[in-house]
Design a protein around this motif. Structure first.
Motif, PDB file in Angstrom:
ATOM      1  N   THR A  77      -4.947 -16.099  -5.539  1.00  0.00           N
ATOM      2  CA  THR A  77      -4.810 -14.664  -5.757  1.00  0.00           C
ATOM      3  C   THR A  77      -4.300 -13.991  -4.483  1.00  0.00           C
ATOM      4  O   THR A  77      -4.738 -14.331  -3.382  1.00  0.00           O
ATOM      5  N   ALA A  78      -3.393 -13.052  -4.679  1.00  0.00           N
ATOM      6  CA  ALA A  78      -2.919 -12.201  -3.595  1.00  0.00           C
ATOM      7  C   ALA A  78      -3.468 -10.797  -3.803  1.00  0.00           C
ATOM      8  O   ALA A  78      -3.749 -10.400  -4.940  1.00  0.00           O
ATOM      9  N   TYR A  79      -3.606 -10.085  -2.707  1.00  0.00           N
ATOM     10  CA  TYR A  79      -4.172  -8.737  -2.772  1.00  0.00           C
ATOM     11  C   TYR A  79      -3.308  -7.766  -1.975  1.00  0.00           C
ATOM     12  O   TYR A  79      -2.632  -8.149  -1.021  1.00  0.00           O
ATOM     13  N   LEU A  80      -3.386  -6.503  -2.379  1.00  0.00           N
ATOM     14  CA  LEU A  80      -2.811  -5.430  -1.577  1.00  0.00           C
ATOM     15  C   LEU A  80      -3.845  -4.319  -1.527  1.00  0.00           C
ATOM     16  O   LEU A  80      -4.097  -3.657  -2.534  1.00  0.00           O
ATOM     17  N   GLN A  81      -4.476  -4.179  -0.368  1.00  0.00           N
ATOM     18  CA  GLN A  81      -5.428  -3.093  -0.152  1.00  0.00           C
ATOM     19  C   GLN A  81      -4.652  -1.877   0.292  1.00  0.00           C
ATOM     20  O   GLN A  81      -3.936  -1.926   1.297  1.00  0.00           O
ATOM     21  N   MET A  82      -4.794  -0.788  -0.434  1.00  0.00           N
ATOM     22  CA  MET A  82      -4.046   0.438  -0.158  1.00  0.00           C
ATOM     23  C   MET A  82      -5.032   1.559   0.138  1.00  0.00           C
ATOM     24  O   MET A  82      -5.827   1.926  -0.732  1.00  0.00           O
ATOM     25  N   ASN A  83      -4.982   2.067   1.351  1.00  0.00           N
ATOM     26  CA  ASN A  83      -5.853   3.151   1.778  1.00  0.00           C
ATOM     27  C   ASN A  83      -5.048   4.401   2.095  1.00  0.00           C
ATOM     28  O   ASN A  83      -3.842   4.335   2.326  1.00  0.00           O
ATOM     29  N   ASN A  84      -5.746   5.521   2.101  1.00  0.00           N
ATOM     30  CA  ASN A  84      -5.106   6.800   2.432  1.00  0.00           C
ATOM     31  C   ASN A  84      -3.812   6.991   1.632  1.00  0.00           C
ATOM     32  O   ASN A  84      -2.753   7.300   2.199  1.00  0.00           O
ATOM     33  N   LEU A  85      -3.926   6.825   0.344  1.00  0.00           N
ATOM     34  CA  LEU A  85      -2.744   6.889  -0.513  1.00  0.00           C
ATOM     35  C   LEU A  85      -2.149   8.282  -0.543  1.00  0.00           C
ATOM     36  O   LEU A  85      -2.862   9.302  -0.454  1.00  0.00           O
ATOM     37  N   GLU A  86      -0.832   8.303  -0.677  1.00  0.00           N
ATOM     38  CA  GLU A  86      -0.067   9.538  -0.692  1.00  0.00           C
ATOM     39  C   GLU A  86       0.708   9.619  -2.009  1.00  0.00           C
ATOM     40  O   GLU A  86       1.004   8.591  -2.626  1.00  0.00           O
ATOM     41  N   PRO A  87       1.052  10.834  -2.437  1.00  0.00           N
ATOM     42  CA  PRO A  87       1.850  10.954  -3.670  1.00  0.00           C
ATOM     43  C   PRO A  87       3.138  10.126  -3.632  1.00  0.00           C
ATOM     44  O   PRO A  87       3.581   9.629  -4.673  1.00  0.00           O
ATOM     45  N   GLU A  88       3.689   9.956  -2.435  1.00  0.00           N
ATOM     46  CA  GLU A  88       4.931   9.173  -2.296  1.00  0.00           C
ATOM     47  C   GLU A  88       4.715   7.687  -2.569  1.00  0.00           C
ATOM     48  O   GLU A  88       5.682   6.926  -2.686  1.00  0.00           O
ATOM     49  N   ASP A  89       3.471   7.253  -2.653  1.00  0.00           N
ATOM     50  CA  ASP A  89       3.174   5.851  -2.979  1.00  0.00           C
ATOM     51  C   ASP A  89       3.208   5.594  -4.480  1.00  0.00           C
ATOM     52  O   ASP A  89       3.066   4.445  -4.908  1.00  0.00           O
ATOM     53  N   THR A  90       3.375   6.635  -5.274  1.00  0.00           N
ATOM     54  CA  THR A  90       3.434   6.478  -6.722  1.00  0.00           C
ATOM     55  C   THR A  90       4.616   5.599  -7.108  1.00  0.00           C
ATOM     56  O   THR A  90       5.761   5.883  -6.729  1.00  0.00           O
ATOM     57  N   ALA A  91       4.339   4.532  -7.847  1.00  0.00           N
ATOM     58  CA  ALA A  91       5.380   3.574  -8.218  1.00  0.00           C
ATOM     59  C   ALA A  91       4.765   2.488  -9.091  1.00  0.00           C
ATOM     60  O   ALA A  91       3.538   2.398  -9.215  1.00  0.00           O
ATOM     61  N   VAL A  92       5.625   1.663  -9.658  1.00  0.00           N
ATOM     62  CA  VAL A  92       5.173   0.411 -10.251  1.00  0.00           C
ATOM     63  C   VAL A  92       5.204  -0.639  -9.144  1.00  0.00           C
ATOM     64  O   VAL A  92       6.223  -0.795  -8.463  1.00  0.00           O
ATOM     65  N   TYR A  93       4.097  -1.325  -8.970  1.00  0.00           N
ATOM     66  CA  TYR A  93       3.969  -2.327  -7.917  1.00  0.00           C
ATOM     67  C   TYR A  93       4.090  -3.722  -8.535  1.00  0.00           C
ATOM     68  O   TYR A  93       3.422  -4.032  -9.529  1.00  0.00           O
ATOM     69  N   TYR A  94       4.917  -4.539  -7.902  1.00  0.00           N
ATOM     70  CA  TYR A  94       5.204  -5.888  -8.392  1.00  0.00           C
ATOM     71  C   TYR A  94       4.772  -6.929  -7.370  1.00  0.00           C
ATOM     72  O   TYR A  94       5.055  -6.797  -6.173  1.00  0.00           O
ATOM     73  N   CYS A  95       4.139  -7.958  -7.856  1.00  0.00           N
ATOM     74  CA  CYS A  95       3.805  -9.111  -7.037  1.00  0.00           C
ATOM     75  C   CYS A  95       4.972 -10.094  -7.062  1.00  0.00           C
ATOM     76  O   CYS A  95       5.615 -10.279  -8.099  1.00  0.00           O
TER      77      CYS A  95
END
Length: 114
Positions: A77-95
């Motif tokens: 398993t891979a992970y992406l920990q995302m903190n302090n999210l901003e509206p500009e981070d809105t997207a579809v995220y692909y592994c």
């Protein structure tokens, strides 16, 4: 052959956190380079973070200090920990997994909005 399934996306307020997961099937998971990409509406897919099989990492400037990519080879398993999210981070995220060729997951939606 590797199959990837992302999970963990959702709606979060600005300043919040999410952790994305990417579960992989197949063998030799530890030998693959792993990455997270994202694609916002009307924009090209962009690299967010990459983790090489040797352990080195690279991040997009826009997420440095806020996002962390990691892997658990025993759990494949891979992970992406995302903190302090901003509206500009809105997207579809692909592994993404790479070893001689690219493998992609189906994507998970992340929406940052109040």
């Amino acid at each position: 052959q590797v199959q990837l399934v992302e999970s963990g996306g959702g709606l979060v307020q600005p300043g919040g956190s999410l952790r994305l997961s990417c579960a992989a099937s197949g063998s030799a998971f530890s030998t693959y380079a792993l990455a997270w990409y994202r694609q916002a509406p009307g924009k090209q897919r962009e690299l967010v973070a990459k983790l090489f099989s040797g352990g080195s990492t690279t991040y997009a400037d826009s997420v440095k200090g806020r996002f962390t990519i990691s892997r658990d080879n025993a759990k494949r398993t891979a992970y992406l920990q995302m903190n302090n999210l901003e509206p500009e981070d809105t997207a579809v995220y692909y592994c993404n997994a790479y070893r001689a060729q690219n493998y992609w997951g189906q994507g998970t939606q992340v929406t940052v909005s109040s």
